[in-house]
Design a protein around this motif. Structure first.
Motif, PDB file in Angstrom:
ATOM      1  N   PHE A  44     -44.888 -39.696 -14.213  1.00  0.00           N
ATOM      2  CA  PHE A  44     -46.324 -39.537 -13.743  1.00  0.00           C
ATOM      3  C   PHE A  44     -46.179 -41.373 -13.203  1.00  0.00           C
ATOM      4  O   PHE A  44     -47.033 -41.194 -13.012  1.00  0.00           O
ATOM      5  CB  PHE A  44     -47.550 -39.468 -14.061  1.00  0.00           C
ATOM      6  CG  PHE A  44     -47.489 -37.428 -14.947  1.00  0.00           C
ATOM      7  CD1 PHE A  44     -46.510 -36.785 -14.476  1.00  0.00           C
ATOM      8  CD2 PHE A  44     -48.781 -37.156 -15.719  1.00  0.00           C
ATOM      9  CE1 PHE A  44     -46.638 -35.524 -15.383  1.00  0.00           C
ATOM     10  CE2 PHE A  44     -48.858 -35.572 -16.312  1.00  0.00           C
ATOM     11  CZ  PHE A  44     -47.268 -35.177 -15.552  1.00  0.00           C
ATOM     12  N   SER A  45     -45.053 -42.110 -12.742  1.00  0.00           N
ATOM     13  CA  SER A  45     -45.914 -42.914 -12.719  1.00  0.00           C
ATOM     14  C   SER A  45     -44.369 -43.194 -11.327  1.00  0.00           C
ATOM     15  O   SER A  45     -43.803 -42.439 -11.380  1.00  0.00           O
ATOM     16  CB  SER A  45     -45.113 -43.960 -13.016  1.00  0.00           C
ATOM     17  OG  SER A  45     -45.160 -45.646 -13.211  1.00  0.00           O
ATOM     18  N   GLU A  46     -44.615 -44.333 -10.035  1.00  0.00           N
ATOM     19  CA  GLU A  46     -43.819 -44.430  -8.666  1.00  0.00           C
ATOM     20  C   GLU A  46     -42.842 -44.338  -9.478  1.00  0.00           C
ATOM     21  O   GLU A  46     -41.259 -44.652  -8.972  1.00  0.00           O
ATOM     22  CB  GLU A  46     -44.643 -44.337  -7.383  1.00  0.00           C
ATOM     23  CG  GLU A  46     -46.231 -44.551  -7.841  1.00  0.00           C
ATOM     24  CD  GLU A  46     -46.427 -45.156  -6.171  1.00  0.00           C
ATOM     25  OE1 GLU A  46     -46.699 -46.917  -6.542  1.00  0.00           O
ATOM     26  OE2 GLU A  46     -47.194 -45.036  -5.356  1.00  0.00           O
ATOM     27  N   LEU A 104     -55.597 -42.504 -12.659  1.00  0.00           N
ATOM     28  CA  LEU A 104     -55.059 -43.270 -12.117  1.00  0.00           C
ATOM     29  C   LEU A 104     -54.679 -44.236 -12.107  1.00  0.00           C
ATOM     30  O   LEU A 104     -56.093 -45.115 -11.284  1.00  0.00           O
ATOM     31  CB  LEU A 104     -54.823 -41.943 -10.301  1.00  0.00           C
ATOM     32  CG  LEU A 104     -54.168 -43.261  -9.508  1.00  0.00           C
ATOM     33  CD1 LEU A 104     -52.277 -42.949  -9.926  1.00  0.00           C
ATOM     34  CD2 LEU A 104     -53.658 -42.461  -7.531  1.00  0.00           C
ATOM     35  N   HIS A 132     -44.008 -38.007  -5.695  1.00  0.00           N
ATOM     36  CA  HIS A 132     -44.283 -39.171  -5.383  1.00  0.00           C
ATOM     37  C   HIS A 132     -43.680 -40.127  -3.688  1.00  0.00           C
ATOM     38  O   HIS A 132     -43.035 -38.958  -3.340  1.00  0.00           O
ATOM     39  CB  HIS A 132     -43.417 -39.672  -5.811  1.00  0.00           C
ATOM     40  CG  HIS A 132     -43.788 -39.683  -7.924  1.00  0.00           C
ATOM     41  ND1 HIS A 132     -45.320 -40.329  -8.478  1.00  0.00           N
ATOM     42  CD2 HIS A 132     -43.200 -39.501  -8.441  1.00  0.00           C
ATOM     43  CE1 HIS A 132     -44.683 -39.937  -9.773  1.00  0.00           C
ATOM     44  NE2 HIS A 132     -43.298 -39.325  -9.682  1.00  0.00           N
ATOM     45  N   VAL A 159     -53.502 -35.377 -10.495  1.00  0.00           N
ATOM     46  CA  VAL A 159     -52.426 -34.543 -11.554  1.00  0.00           C
ATOM     47  C   VAL A 159     -53.278 -33.605 -12.135  1.00  0.00           C
ATOM     48  O   VAL A 159     -53.063 -32.715 -12.953  1.00  0.00           O
ATOM     49  CB  VAL A 159     -52.089 -35.701 -12.506  1.00  0.00           C
ATOM     50  CG1 VAL A 159     -51.966 -35.382 -13.530  1.00  0.00           C
ATOM     51  CG2 VAL A 159     -50.823 -36.733 -11.781  1.00  0.00           C
ATOM     52  N   ILE A 180     -45.286 -32.596  -9.033  1.00  0.00           N
ATOM     53  CA  ILE A 180     -45.632 -34.208  -8.543  1.00  0.00           C
ATOM     54  C   ILE A 180     -44.791 -34.386  -7.296  1.00  0.00           C
ATOM     55  O   ILE A 180     -43.688 -34.633  -8.243  1.00  0.00           O
ATOM     56  CB  ILE A 180     -46.008 -35.246  -9.378  1.00  0.00           C
ATOM     57  CG1 ILE A 180     -47.309 -34.751  -9.982  1.00  0.00           C
ATOM     58  CG2 ILE A 180     -46.462 -36.696  -7.928  1.00  0.00           C
ATOM     59  CD1 ILE A 180     -47.520 -35.347 -11.662  1.00  0.00           C
ATOM     60  N   ARG A 216     -50.096 -34.449  -5.047  1.00  0.00           N
ATOM     61  CA  ARG A 216     -49.876 -36.054  -4.694  1.00  0.00           C
ATOM     62  C   ARG A 216     -49.814 -36.047  -6.639  1.00  0.00           C
ATOM     63  O   ARG A 216     -50.733 -35.442  -7.240  1.00  0.00           O
ATOM     64  CB  ARG A 216     -50.714 -35.935  -4.356  1.00  0.00           C
ATOM     65  CG  ARG A 216     -50.797 -35.721  -1.931  1.00  0.00           C
ATOM     66  CD  ARG A 216     -51.053 -36.073  -1.628  1.00  0.00           C
ATOM     67  NE  ARG A 216     -52.645 -36.901  -1.887  1.00  0.00           N
ATOM     68  CZ  ARG A 216     -53.672 -38.376  -1.279  1.00  0.00           C
ATOM     69  NH1 ARG A 216     -52.078 -38.382  -0.315  1.00  0.00           N
ATOM     70  NH2 ARG A 216     -54.620 -38.003  -1.864  1.00  0.00           N
ATOM     71  N   LEU A 217     -49.845 -37.663  -6.378  1.00  0.00           N
ATOM     72  CA  LEU A 217     -50.181 -37.986  -7.448  1.00  0.00           C
ATOM     73  C   LEU A 217     -51.134 -38.757  -7.767  1.00  0.00           C
ATOM     74  O   LEU A 217     -52.302 -37.815  -9.269  1.00  0.00           O
ATOM     75  CB  LEU A 217     -49.174 -39.862  -7.844  1.00  0.00           C
ATOM     76  CG  LEU A 217     -49.393 -40.161  -8.994  1.00  0.00           C
ATOM     77  CD1 LEU A 217     -48.580 -39.031 -10.231  1.00  0.00           C
ATOM     78  CD2 LEU A 217     -48.650 -41.581  -8.901  1.00  0.00           C
ATOM     79  N   ASP A 218     -51.950 -38.352  -7.143  1.00  0.00           N
ATOM     80  CA  ASP A 218     -53.639 -38.217  -6.989  1.00  0.00           C
ATOM     81  C   ASP A 218     -54.187 -37.192  -7.959  1.00  0.00           C
ATOM     82  O   ASP A 218     -55.551 -37.227  -8.165  1.00  0.00           O
ATOM     83  CB  ASP A 218     -54.264 -38.562  -5.755  1.00  0.00           C
ATOM     84  CG  ASP A 218     -53.760 -40.022  -4.631  1.00  0.00           C
ATOM     85  OD1 ASP A 218     -52.554 -39.732  -4.545  1.00  0.00           O
ATOM     86  OD2 ASP A 218     -54.441 -40.351  -4.210  1.00  0.00           O
ATOM     87  N   ALA A 234     -49.924 -45.313 -11.285  1.00  0.00           N
ATOM     88  CA  ALA A 234     -49.504 -44.460 -12.687  1.00  0.00           C
ATOM     89  C   ALA A 234     -50.576 -43.661 -13.326  1.00  0.00           C
ATOM     90  O   ALA A 234     -51.833 -44.186 -12.824  1.00  0.00           O
ATOM     91  CB  ALA A 234     -48.818 -44.726 -13.462  1.00  0.00           C
TER      92      ALA A 234
END
Ligand SMILES: NC(=O)c1ccc[n+]([C@@H]2O[C@H](COP(=O)([O-])OP(=O)(O)OC[C@H]3O[C@@H](n4cnc5c(N)ncnc54)[C@H](O)[C@@H]3O)[C@@H](O)[C@H]2O)c1
Ligand SMILES: [Zn+2]
Ligand SMILES: [Zn+2]
Length: 370
Positions: free
Chosen positions: A142-144, A25, A368, A349, A366, A345-347, A13
């Motif tokens: 912003f969390s899986e 992250l 996921h 943000v 994003i 990708r989440l990385d 997240a």
């Protein structure tokens, strides 16, 4: 099904540790869903300027918190007493939970629901070591994975793309509602929209759909003006003075019926420009956050009977408006995909918000699991 309590799931997240700290992250533990809560595995999340206001402290939020207040995914687990959604359902998450029972929900003002935005059971669901971590607006997209109130979930068709569904959580209804709910734009009117990011472009689309005669936009970024013109704007200007001159000439001095303020960060100058571009009995609708104030207030407001109005979520009733917007998108009347310019990708943000603040792209999401 879980009863709450022990940490059950690990999730990657993006959090803000304290106001002003950068997005970061991390891996978090996630509680099992408690009563009237569900666990959602997110597939997409929108990057909205409101998250940046929360990160910088412009909007006070208890830190640390997981960012993200619009997203879409699949329900993975439900707690006791959940009846609105079931495991396997495709849902979008709205930053405005709707209990359906309070006096505001019961009178068609779901955006003012007394549930507010927070965990259904009072306790933040994420843990970073021993520290409790909440989700922004009771979500944390912003969390899986996240545990959210069932009141924040709205079922969507499985075939709707998650990136489109994510933007139907906040960006689109907030802009749409700013024009047709808070402002109440009607056919033949003249509307000036200040700021055409994801929210403003959605306001433009709504004003055009409502039949406005002129939808004039002000945005310094050429890409935003081009997108607005493709979304129903009739005229686009890089600065407020040029738009004002146009409106004076075009309305024979009567000025606009509506100004809608959807800039990223509102300031005195844009509020003054909005107040002075509307005519007698006109309305300024303020959806943006920021430090601005109406310096000329109250004289121009009183003399022309101008109104100033704000409101969360564009004044939308999520349980009514969002399914309607889903259907309009599916019918081809609302091109949500037209707003979407960037996928991260989440990385990434931080890159996504750097792009948003620099005016690159209209709306990023994003994805996921990439
Ligand atoms: N009230 C609510 O419930 C709610 C919900 C979501 C977002 N918001 C707010 O809405 C605003 C817009 O959000 P967004 O995600 O679309 O932002 P964004 O950053 O994507 O877009 C803002 C746009 O404003 C333009 N702009 C900046 N300064 C300007 C100026 N002086 N004049 C004209 N245009 C200018 C930028 O070029 C950009 O295109 C933000 O303040 C956000 O916090 C409010
Ligand atoms: Zn309610
Ligand atoms: Zn938002």
């Amino acid at each position: 099904m879980g009863e709450g309590g022990g940490a059950a799931v690990r999730t990657r997240a993006v959090i803000c540790r304290e106001a002003g700290a950068p997005w970061e992250l991390v891996e978090l533990d996630l509680d099992e869903p408690g009563a009237r809560e569900v666990r959602v595995r997110f597939r997409a999340a929108g990057l909205c300027h409101l998250d940046e206001h929360a990160r910088t402290g412009g909007l006070p939020v208890r830190a640390p918190f997981v960012g993200g207040h619009e997203g879409a995914g699949v329900v993975e687990a439900v707690g006791p007493g959940v009846s609105r959604v079931a495991v396997g359902d495709h849902v979008l998450c709205s930053p405005v939970p709707v209990c359906g029972r309070c006096r505001y929900c019961a009178t068609g003002r779901q955006n003012l629901c007394e549930d507010g935005a927070g965990p259904a059971n009072g306790a933040p669901p994420f843990r970073l070591g021993d520290a409790e971590v909440g989700g922004f607006r009771g979500l944390g997209t912003f969390s899986e994975r996240a545990v959210v109130a069932e009141a924040s979930c709205i079922g969507v068709p499985a075939e709707l793309s998650p990136e489109v569904a994510a933007l139907l959580g906040c960006t689109v209804p907030t802009g749409w509602g700013s024009a047709v709910r808070l402002a109440g734009v009607r056919a033949g009117q003249t509307v000036v929209v200040f700021g055409c990011g994801g929210v403003g472009t959605s306001a433009v689309r709504a004003a055009a759909t409502a039949g406005a005669r002129r939808v004039v936009v002000v945005d310094p970024v050429p890409l935003k003006r081009e997108t607005a013109l493709r979304s129903g704007a009739t005229h686009a200007f890089a600065d407020a003075a040029a738009a004002h001159d146009f409106v004076v000439a075009d309305t024979w001095g009567e000025l606009a019926d509506h100004a809608i303020v959807t800039v990223g960060r509102v300031d005195d100058a844009v509020l003054d420009a909005a107040l002075l571009v509307v005519g007698k009995a006109g309305q300024v609708t303020v959806t943006s956050l920021g430090p601005g104030s109406f310096r000329h207030h109250p004289s121009p407001a009183i003399a022309y009977t101008r109104r100033i109005r704000g409101g969360p979520h564009g004044g939308c009733n999520p349980l009514d408006d969002i399914p309607r917007l889903v259907r309009m998108h599916q019918d081809g009347q609302l091109d949500v995909g037209g707003l979407l310019t960037d996928r991260y990708r989440l990385d990434d943000v931080r890159t996504g918000f750097d792009d948003l603040l620099a005016g690159r792209g209209v709306r990023g999401v994003i994805i996921h699991g990439r």
